[in-house]
Design an enzyme around this catalytic site. Structure first.
Site, short mmCIF file in Angstrom:
data_model
loop_
_atom_site.label_atom_id
_atom_site.label_comp_id
_atom_site.label_asym_id
_atom_site.label_seq_id
_atom_site.Cartn_x
_atom_site.Cartn_y
_atom_site.Cartn_z
N ARG A 39 0.81 -1.23 0.00
CA ARG A 39 0.00 0.00 0.00
C ARG A 39 0.83 1.27 0.00
NH1 ARG A 39 -5.30 -1.43 1.26
NH2 ARG A 39 -5.43 -3.61 1.88
N HIS A 122 -6.13 -11.98 6.43
CA HIS A 122 -6.14 -11.80 4.97
C HIS A 122 -5.68 -13.06 4.24
CE1 HIS A 122 -5.80 -7.14 5.54
NE2 HIS A 122 -7.00 -7.60 5.82
#
Ligand code: ZN
Length: 256
Positions: A39, A122
């Site tokens: 990110r 995740h």
């Protein structure tokens, strides 16, 4: 004593006094092992639009993109080794201090460091499975096929689509995994969030759950987070170095 030293002292004494520590880790602990934060600026998701789960299932072009991105991402996972932060958490679990680790990371570095209870909210990139029958393959085996130019991988048992066992954009978190994470977060009296910006939901809600159940919150992160104001202690430093210092102090106090 510097601010950093007194923070380390404080954290060590809270761990010492704690009955049950719960750790929560994000990308920051993996970047210390050389895995890029997807990110961050220049990271994977700044260069590629993410592949949404429904598009993956319905569109061969999106599957090709998914495997191309993955082929670029995986070499850093294969070469990474657990760092001092991962090892300290495994050690705390072994000593009976830590109940478990909840992680946003998909690299299995906690397990490789020796952590036994790891809740991967995740999923994991280290195995690939068939979306239809759940047959599984090791990531390295799939990488060889990608390197050989394959891009629409199918199950040899049932013909189903293969995909990494990660939670993709647009794919719901598995309910049982989220339940386990919430349960774990609820059972600790000291919740240490490390290397996470604490903005991505539902992960960002876990420290709040822990605090509502009476846990003290500690945040170790290089950047500020939206929960800093609620934390008993915020350490703006590396995770590996901080936990190494903490472990050294715990070692001393144990031998006294
Ligand atoms: Zn299958």
């Amino acid at each position: 004593m510097s601010d950093y030293e007194s923070s380390v002292e404080q954290l060590a004494s809270w761990i010492q006094a704690s009955r049950a520590v719960v750790a929560f880790t994000g990308a920051g602990i993996s970047t210390e092992s050389g895995i890029a934060d997807f990110r961050s600026p220049g990271g994977l998701w700044s260069r590629h639009a993410p592949v949404m789960f429904d598009d993956f299932v319905n569109d061969p072009e999106e599957r090709r993109r998914f495997w191309e991105i993955r082929r670029e991402m995986m070499p850093s996972f294969f070469s990474a080794v657990p760092n001092a932060g991962h090892l300290a958490l495994a050690e705390l679990e072994q000593r009976g201090k830590l109940l478990g680790v909840i992680t946003q990371n998909i690299d299995e570095l906690h397990q490789r460091a020796g952590s036994r209870r790891v809740v991967e909210i995740h999923g994991t990139a280290m195995t690939v499975h068939c979306l239809a029958c759940d047959k599984r393959w090791a990531a390295r085996e799939i990488q060889v096929r990608l390197d050989a130019g394959e891009w629409d991988l199918r199950c040899d048992a049932c013909g189903g689509l293969l995909k990494s066992r990660t939670v993709s954009f647009g794919q719901p978190m598995p309910a049982d995994v989220m339940r386990e994470a919430i349960q774990l977060a609820s059972r600790g009296d000291l919740f240490i969030a490390m290397g996470s910006s604490l903005v991505v939901h539902p992960a960002a809600g876990l420290p709040v759950t822990a605090m509502q159940r009476g846990a003290r919150l500690v945040i170790i992160n290089q950047e500020s987070t939206p929960l800093d104001f609620a934390a008993g202690l915020v350490v703006r430093a590396g995770i590996g170095e901080t936990l190494s210092e903490v472990m050294a102090r715990l070692g001393e106090s144990q031998s006294k």
